[in-house]
Design a protein around this motif. Structure first.
Motif, PDB file in Angstrom:
ATOM      1  N   ALA A 186       0.838  -1.199   0.000  1.00 35.60           N
ATOM      2  CA  ALA A 186       0.000   0.000   0.000  1.00 35.60           C
ATOM      3  C   ALA A 186       0.876   1.253   0.000  1.00 35.60           C
ATOM      4  N   GLU A 187       1.909   1.242   0.801  1.00 34.22           N
ATOM      5  CA  GLU A 187       2.783   2.422   0.905  1.00 34.22           C
ATOM      6  C   GLU A 187       3.465   2.715  -0.434  1.00 34.22           C
ATOM      7  N   ARG A 188       3.950   1.665  -1.085  1.00 32.27           N
ATOM      8  CA  ARG A 188       4.615   1.863  -2.386  1.00 32.27           C
ATOM      9  C   ARG A 188       3.643   2.449  -3.404  1.00 32.27           C
ATOM     10  N   LYS A 189       2.439   1.877  -3.459  1.00 27.79           N
ATOM     11  CA  LYS A 189       1.467   2.323  -4.464  1.00 27.79           C
ATOM     12  C   LYS A 189       0.983   3.749  -4.186  1.00 27.79           C
ATOM     13  N   LEU A 190       0.762   4.029  -2.922  1.00 30.68           N
ATOM     14  CA  LEU A 190       0.309   5.377  -2.555  1.00 30.68           C
ATOM     15  C   LEU A 190       1.354   6.411  -2.968  1.00 30.68           C
ATOM     16  N   GLU A 191       2.592   6.133  -2.635  1.00 30.92           N
ATOM     17  CA  GLU A 191       3.645   7.102  -2.943  1.00 30.92           C
ATOM     18  C   GLU A 191       3.794   7.280  -4.453  1.00 30.92           C
TER      19      GLU A 191
ATOM     20  N   SER B 110      -4.969  -6.737  17.911  1.00 36.21           N
ATOM     21  CA  SER B 110      -4.069  -7.798  17.455  1.00 36.21           C
ATOM     22  C   SER B 110      -2.646  -7.267  17.449  1.00 36.21           C
ATOM     23  N   ILE B 111      -1.690  -8.195  17.601  1.00 33.74           N
ATOM     24  CA  ILE B 111      -0.288  -7.767  17.465  1.00 33.74           C
ATOM     25  C   ILE B 111       0.127  -7.796  15.992  1.00 33.74           C
ATOM     26  N   TYR B 112      -0.751  -8.324  15.099  1.00 29.10           N
ATOM     27  CA  TYR B 112      -0.429  -8.393  13.660  1.00 29.10           C
ATOM     28  C   TYR B 112      -1.171  -7.294  12.908  1.00 29.10           C
ATOM     29  N   ASP B 113      -0.847  -7.172  11.625  1.00 30.88           N
ATOM     30  CA  ASP B 113      -1.546  -6.192  10.786  1.00 30.88           C
ATOM     31  C   ASP B 113      -2.917  -6.737  10.399  1.00 30.88           C
ATOM     32  N   VAL B 114      -3.838  -6.713  11.304  1.00 31.83           N
ATOM     33  CA  VAL B 114      -5.158  -7.298  11.054  1.00 31.83           C
ATOM     34  C   VAL B 114      -6.191  -6.183  10.868  1.00 31.83           C
ATOM     35  N   PRO B 115      -6.758  -6.092   9.656  1.00 30.19           N
ATOM     36  CA  PRO B 115      -7.784  -5.060   9.438  1.00 30.19           C
ATOM     37  C   PRO B 115      -8.893  -5.149  10.483  1.00 30.19           C
ATOM     38  N   PHE B 116      -9.452  -4.018  10.780  1.00 28.71           N
ATOM     39  CA  PHE B 116     -10.524  -3.813  11.780  1.00 28.71           C
ATOM     40  C   PHE B 116      -9.997  -3.679  13.205  1.00 28.71           C
ATOM     41  N   THR B 117      -8.707  -3.950  13.448  1.00 28.74           N
ATOM     42  CA  THR B 117      -8.203  -3.765  14.818  1.00 28.74           C
ATOM     43  C   THR B 117      -7.800  -2.302  15.035  1.00 28.74           C
ATOM     44  N   GLU B 118      -7.740  -1.934  16.285  1.00 26.13           N
ATOM     45  CA  GLU B 118      -7.313  -0.567  16.615  1.00 26.13           C
ATOM     46  C   GLU B 118      -5.856  -0.354  16.204  1.00 26.13           C
ATOM     47  N   GLU B 119      -5.044  -1.417  16.325  1.00 25.85           N
ATOM     48  CA  GLU B 119      -3.631  -1.282  15.947  1.00 25.85           C
ATOM     49  C   GLU B 119      -3.504  -1.041  14.441  1.00 25.85           C
ATOM     50  N   TYR B 120      -4.342  -1.733  13.661  1.00 21.34           N
ATOM     51  CA  TYR B 120      -4.240  -1.594  12.202  1.00 21.34           C
ATOM     52  C   TYR B 120      -4.606  -0.178  11.768  1.00 21.34           C
ATOM     53  N   GLN B 121      -5.619   0.374  12.380  1.00 22.37           N
ATOM     54  CA  GLN B 121      -6.001   1.754  12.036  1.00 22.37           C
ATOM     55  C   GLN B 121      -4.832   2.698  12.300  1.00 22.37           C
ATOM     56  N   THR B 122      -4.168   2.490  13.431  1.00 22.86           N
ATOM     57  CA  THR B 122      -3.039   3.355  13.777  1.00 22.86           C
ATOM     58  C   THR B 122      -1.898   3.170  12.774  1.00 22.86           C
ATOM     59  N   SER B 123      -1.559   1.928  12.451  1.00 17.45           N
ATOM     60  CA  SER B 123      -0.449   1.683  11.505  1.00 17.45           C
ATOM     61  C   SER B 123      -0.799   2.198  10.112  1.00 17.45           C
ATOM     62  N   PHE B 124      -2.058   2.027   9.742  1.00 18.19           N
ATOM     63  CA  PHE B 124      -2.535   2.501   8.440  1.00 18.19           C
ATOM     64  C   PHE B 124      -2.334   4.019   8.336  1.00 18.19           C
ATOM     65  N   LEU B 125      -2.770   4.736   9.365  1.00 20.30           N
ATOM     66  CA  LEU B 125      -2.644   6.204   9.328  1.00 20.30           C
ATOM     67  C   LEU B 125      -1.168   6.611   9.358  1.00 20.30           C
ATOM     68  N   ASP B 126      -0.372   5.914  10.163  1.00 25.50           N
ATOM     69  CA  ASP B 126       1.071   6.215  10.226  1.00 25.50           C
ATOM     70  C   ASP B 126       1.711   6.070   8.858  1.00 25.50           C
ATOM     71  N   MET B 127       1.310   5.018   8.146  1.00 24.95           N
ATOM     72  CA  MET B 127       1.866   4.769   6.817  1.00 24.95           C
ATOM     73  C   MET B 127       1.561   5.964   5.896  1.00 24.95           C
ATOM     74  N   TYR B 128       0.308   6.414   5.916  1.00 25.46           N
ATOM     75  CA  TYR B 128      -0.048   7.575   5.089  1.00 25.46           C
ATOM     76  C   TYR B 128       0.796   8.791   5.466  1.00 25.46           C
ATOM     77  N   HIS B 129       0.978   8.977   6.770  1.00 24.18           N
ATOM     78  CA  HIS B 129       1.696  10.182   7.214  1.00 24.18           C
ATOM     79  C   HIS B 129       3.154  10.154   6.740  1.00 24.18           C
ATOM     80  N   ARG B 130       3.750   8.966   6.757  1.00 24.54           N
ATOM     81  CA  ARG B 130       5.127   8.874   6.239  1.00 24.54           C
ATOM     82  C   ARG B 130       5.146   9.327   4.777  1.00 24.54           C
TER      83      ARG B 130
END
Ligand code: BDP
Length: 592
Positions: free
Chosen positions: A478-483, A512-532
């Motif tokens: 996702a990060e590669r394609k977005l950029e 979840s400790i993994y990149d699992v969609p719908f988890t609170e962690e995934y939302q955070t990592s997803f947004l972080d990726m966009y911000h980078r």
């Protein structure tokens, strides 16, 4: 259109409260002709859909009727009397006793009628309002009604938020003099440290006009006469993002030497400019942080509520947001005024969402039809769209918080006919308001190579879901394609880009400790990726997460209890991502 306000010459009565309510199938064919025979009452303002425990009301397609009695204040005998509805979603018709006084199409802009001749000061009248929620290929937003096997009618549409309807904003009775101020347009500019406040006044038959500008302490800082002119304010205090300062412009209409009407509006002095890939407010580059939002809360649906208004803006401040988009329709005027008073920057959007048949999964008869054609989105749709733009600009032109007009969300801008459809609408917006830049919000599959309209706009807004609808759970790809895509836009259009939607559905409490969609962690990592990525693309001048809060969507298998992309839950509790956003945005804010 002027917002009704009290003044030395004007009075205002709120008609909010409980009104009699019925859906059309439950009452006679002419419900305005007498007392509405119903035991139901509906709250105004509120969408009616979730108030009752009755699917027939929630899913009703067609007219509903509201009724109440109103007493005209006895002191209004020599005044004109107006009824003003802040909105009737999506079409409204108003009767005073048995007489129709106004009808209006378009669910998110106000309308009014002069009812002086139909009422008596001190007397009572029966006020009946019909509201229709139907969406068709010629309404804004569009939709389609199908007839089911049992002869019922079903409403479908091409946007995901629930089609809440009814009287979701306030209704007013107000008085104004016969000779009065009927419109005021204010524009602002800067000449060194001197503020320039241009004004243009329309009246109904005044001999002359006087204006004066007061500062926040009530001191008069400039005056003028005549229907149009420019006031000069030395050492002006600017309206700044995060630090609003409002002057007040008082307009007086005169007959001979007598002041017959007076009307005041808040004025924020600020400039907006698009220069290269920069978006400048008061000459300084501005980076948008914040959200795409919805007017949405439990039970009241899209009903305006001042408690939610205050709390939502408190949460936006807490998280460090400096802006929001009125996705996907004009919001209540109270929201715009609050943004003016608190220095929040607004991208003001017309209700033109879903002009995209590819997105709706072929809902127009279940076939893949072109979006722009005589049978689908056509010239009549464009006329409705033009009217929605006219009414939005007329309502919101004087708000300093509004820095950008968005004339549509996610249209099929890659399809044939898009340019012919949109070019006249862009031109219209510029004619109506030469002072603000114009944008549209581009949909993911109409990228820089396929889009046919982006060059018409000053700023390009992008909604992207890499890592959600595409490459779900795979943030590296996702990060590669977005950029890669953002670099493509930057290279081709060399103008400011705003990421107006990026978000991941998140179930509060799911981890979840993994990149699992719908988890609170995934939302955070997803947004972080966009911000980078945002931080690596100079043309990106803003980021507005989708969405501020979870919101209700139409029935269907694609959502469980609504859209969960909120950073806050529907009852405004933070998910983990809220804390991460807060760290980023408050750091950006403090660095300013
Ligand atoms: C975009 C729309 C927005 C939706 C969002 C989503 O602009 O209204 O809610 O996607 O799917 O296409 O969450």
């Amino acid at each position: 259109m002027l917002k009704p306000r009290t003044s030395p010459t004007r009075e205002l009565v709120s008609l909010d409260g409980l009104w009699k309510f019925a859906i059309d199938t439950a009452v006679s064919d002419s419900p305005w002709s007498g007392p509405l025979s119903t035991s139901l009452e509906a709250a105004v303002p509120a969408s009616y859909n979730d108030l009752f425990a009755d699917a027939a009301i929630r899913d009703h397609v067609g007219w509903v009727w509201y009724q109440r009695t109103v007493r005209v204040p006895r002191g209004w005998a020599s005044e004109r009397v107006f009824i003003r509805l802040d909105a009737a979603t999506h079409e409204g018709v108003v009767y005073v006793d048995g007489t129709k006084v106004v009808e209006h199409v378009g669910g998110y802009t106000p309308f009014e009628a002069d009812i002086t001749d139909a009422v008596t000061a001190g007397g009572e009248f029966r006020l009946t309002v019909g509201v229709n929620n139907e969406l068709t290929n010629v309404t804004i937003p569009p939709g389609q009604i199908t007839v089911t096997d049992d002869g019922g009618r079903k409403q479908d549409y091409l946007h995901d938020f629930f089609n809440y309807a009814g009287l979701a904003r306030s209704v007013w009775l107000y008085s104004a003099p016969a000779v009065r101020v009927s419109d005021v347009t204010v524009t602002t500019d800067l000449d060194g440290s001197t503020g320039l406040v241009g004004y243009d006044v329309e009246t109904t038959g005044a001999d002359s006009v006087r204006v004066s500008l007061q500062d926040a302490d009530g001191e008069i800082v400039a005056t003028s006469t005549g229907v149009a002119g420019v006031l000069r304010v030395d050492d002006v205090r600017l309206w700044q993002p995060g630090a609003a300062y409002l002057y007040s412009l008082t307009v007086q209409a005169l007959t001979g030497d007598e002041i017959v009407d007076e009307y005041s509006i808040p004025v924020g002095v600020r400039t907006i400019e698009v220069r290269g890939t920069e978006f400048l407010i008061n000459g300084a580059p501005f980076y948008f942080t914040g959200f795409g939002r919805h007017e949405d809360s439990a039970i009241r649906g899209k009903g305006h509520d001042n408690a939610y208004l205050v709390h939502d803006f408190q949460l936006m401040d807490w998280i460090g947001a400096n802006s929001f988009r009125t996705s996907h329709y004009p919001y209540a005027e109270e929201v715009m005024e609050f943004a003016d008073r608190h220095g929040i920057v607004v991208i003001d959007e017309v209700g033109a969402v879903g002009l995209n048949l590819a997105m709706g999964g072929g809902i127009f008869g279940g076939q893949a039809l072109p979006t722009f054609s005589p049978e689908t989105i056509n010239d009549r749709t464009r006329e409705t769209h033009a009217q929605a733009i006219r009414e939005l600009v007329a309502r919101d032109k004087n708000h300093p918080s509004v820095v950008l007009w968005s004339i549509t969300n996610e249209p099929a801008s890659n399809e044939e006919g898009a340019r012919e459809y949109f070019e006249p609408l862009v031109n219209l917006t510029r004619e109506l308001d030469p002072t603000r830049p114009v944008t549209f919000v581009n949909v993911m599959f109409s990228n820089h190579e396929h889009d046919r309209i982006a060059d018409l706009f000053d700023v390009i807004c992008l909604n992207r879901y890499y890592g959600w609808y595409v490459d779900s759970g795979d943030l590296k790809s996702a990060e590669r394609k977005l950029e890669a895509e953002l670099l493509g836009w930057q290279e081709k259009f060399a103008r400011p880009l705003i990421m107006t939607e990026y978000g991941a559905d998140t179930v509060a409490g799911y981890h979840s400790i993994y990149d699992v969609p719908f988890t609170e962690e995934y939302q955070t990592s997803f947004l972080d990726m966009y911000h980078r990525v945002h931080d690596r693309i100079p043309a990106i001048v803003g980021e507005q997460v989708w969405n501020f809060a979870d919101f209700q969507t139409k029935n269907g298998f694609a959502r469980v209890d609504g859209n969960k992309k909120g950073v806050f839950t529907r009852d405004r509790k933070p998910k983990a991502a809220a804390h991460a956003l807060r760290t980023r945005w408050t750091t950006l804010r403090d660095a300013d």
